[in-house]
Design a protein around this motif. Structure first.
Motif, short mmCIF file in Angstrom:
data_model
loop_
_atom_site.label_atom_id
_atom_site.label_comp_id
_atom_site.label_asym_id
_atom_site.label_seq_id
_atom_site.Cartn_x
_atom_site.Cartn_y
_atom_site.Cartn_z
N GLY A 15 0.66 -1.28 -0.17
CA GLY A 15 -0.06 -0.10 -0.18
C GLY A 15 0.68 1.24 -0.05
N PRO A 16 1.74 1.37 0.97
CA PRO A 16 2.34 2.67 1.04
C PRO A 16 3.34 2.85 -0.49
N LEU A 17 3.98 1.93 -0.78
CA LEU A 17 4.55 2.24 -2.09
C LEU A 17 3.85 2.41 -3.12
N GLY B 203 2.89 10.04 -9.69
CA GLY B 203 2.53 9.84 -11.04
C GLY B 203 1.32 10.70 -11.59
N VAL B 204 0.52 10.84 -10.47
CA VAL B 204 -0.66 11.95 -10.93
C VAL B 204 -0.05 13.33 -11.07
N ILE B 205 0.86 13.79 -10.11
CA ILE B 205 1.69 15.09 -10.12
C ILE B 205 2.55 15.15 -11.40
N THR B 206 3.08 14.29 -11.67
CA THR B 206 3.91 14.14 -13.10
C THR B 206 2.95 14.30 -14.32
N GLN C 48 3.31 17.32 -16.97
CA GLN C 48 3.41 16.98 -18.32
C GLN C 48 2.39 17.55 -19.02
N ALA C 49 0.98 17.42 -18.69
CA ALA C 49 -0.37 17.74 -19.44
C ALA C 49 -0.17 19.39 -19.35
N VAL C 50 0.29 20.19 -18.33
CA VAL C 50 0.25 21.63 -18.40
C VAL C 50 1.66 22.17 -19.23
N THR C 51 2.78 21.32 -19.20
CA THR C 51 3.77 21.99 -19.86
C THR C 51 3.93 21.43 -21.56
N GLN C 52 2.94 20.33 -21.51
CA GLN C 52 2.96 19.66 -22.78
C GLN C 52 4.35 18.83 -23.22
N ILE C 53 5.06 18.44 -22.31
CA ILE C 53 6.31 17.65 -22.41
C ILE C 53 5.90 16.09 -22.34
N SER C 54 6.35 15.47 -23.20
CA SER C 54 5.77 14.06 -23.41
C SER C 54 7.08 13.08 -23.20
N GLU C 55 8.03 13.39 -22.38
CA GLU C 55 9.09 12.59 -22.12
C GLU C 55 8.81 11.45 -21.43
N THR C 56 9.14 10.17 -21.79
CA THR C 56 8.91 9.03 -20.91
C THR C 56 9.79 8.79 -19.60
N THR C 57 10.82 9.39 -19.60
CA THR C 57 11.73 9.18 -18.60
C THR C 57 11.05 9.99 -17.49
N LEU C 58 10.76 11.32 -17.65
CA LEU C 58 10.08 12.27 -16.77
C LEU C 58 8.82 11.57 -16.04
N ALA C 59 8.12 10.64 -16.72
CA ALA C 59 7.07 9.91 -16.28
C ALA C 59 7.52 8.57 -15.15
N VAL C 60 8.54 8.03 -15.57
CA VAL C 60 8.87 6.81 -14.83
C VAL C 60 9.70 7.05 -13.58
N VAL C 61 10.98 8.10 -13.94
CA VAL C 61 11.96 8.23 -12.83
C VAL C 61 11.54 8.71 -11.54
N LYS D 148 8.60 8.35 -10.19
CA LYS D 148 7.75 7.37 -9.60
C LYS D 148 8.80 6.25 -8.85
N ILE D 149 9.78 5.92 -9.60
CA ILE D 149 10.71 4.92 -9.00
C ILE D 149 11.50 5.58 -7.79
N LEU D 150 11.88 6.86 -8.00
CA LEU D 150 12.34 7.55 -6.77
C LEU D 150 11.56 7.59 -5.66
N ALA D 151 10.26 7.98 -5.75
CA ALA D 151 9.21 8.21 -4.67
C ALA D 151 9.04 6.84 -4.08
N MET D 152 9.06 5.75 -5.26
CA MET D 152 8.74 4.42 -4.29
C MET D 152 9.76 4.00 -3.62
N MET D 153 11.02 4.33 -3.94
CA MET D 153 12.53 4.05 -3.16
C MET D 153 12.56 4.78 -1.73
N LEU D 154 11.86 5.89 -1.86
CA LEU D 154 11.68 6.75 -0.76
C LEU D 154 10.79 6.27 0.27
N ALA D 155 9.55 5.85 -0.17
CA ALA D 155 8.47 5.28 0.50
C ALA D 155 9.19 3.73 1.14
#
Length: 90
Positions: A23-25, A33-36, A40-53, A55-62
């Motif tokens: 659950g916490p992770l 992911g929602v914030i990212t 991305q929607a506001v800035t119209q940036i569609s970079e894949t790494t911006l979506a994944v990295v 999330k991974i860092l947040a889950m590691m922190l959790a």
């Protein structure tokens, strides 16, 4: 003799522990992911790494934050499971 009710109780507790541990992770990953995605929607940036990295860092922190609690939950479940063996074997 182990009855079907006892087996269902063990399975239910195992699923509960799995959900509690994941659950916490998952919540950290979801929130980031929602914030990212909003960013991305506001800035119209569609970079894949911006979506994944992030999330991974947040889950590691959790994981770092919640690891002691997760270990405690798993240890308690395992201890209860092993302590119930003599009652099941009868």
């Amino acid at each position: 003799m182990m009855g079907s009710e006892h087996v269902l109780d063990i399975i239910r507790e195992g699923l509960k522990v799995g959900i509690l541990i994941a659950g916490p992770l998952l919540l950290f990953g979801l929130l980031v992911g929602v914030i990212t995605n909003i960013f991305q929607a506001v800035t119209q940036i569609s970079e894949t790494t911006l979506a994944v990295v992030p999330k991974i860092l947040a889950m590691m922190l959790a994981f770092v934050i919640f690891a002691p609690w997760m270990i405690d939950v798993m240890t308690n479940f395992t201890t209860e499971l092993f302590e119930s063996i003599p009652l099941v074997v009868r």
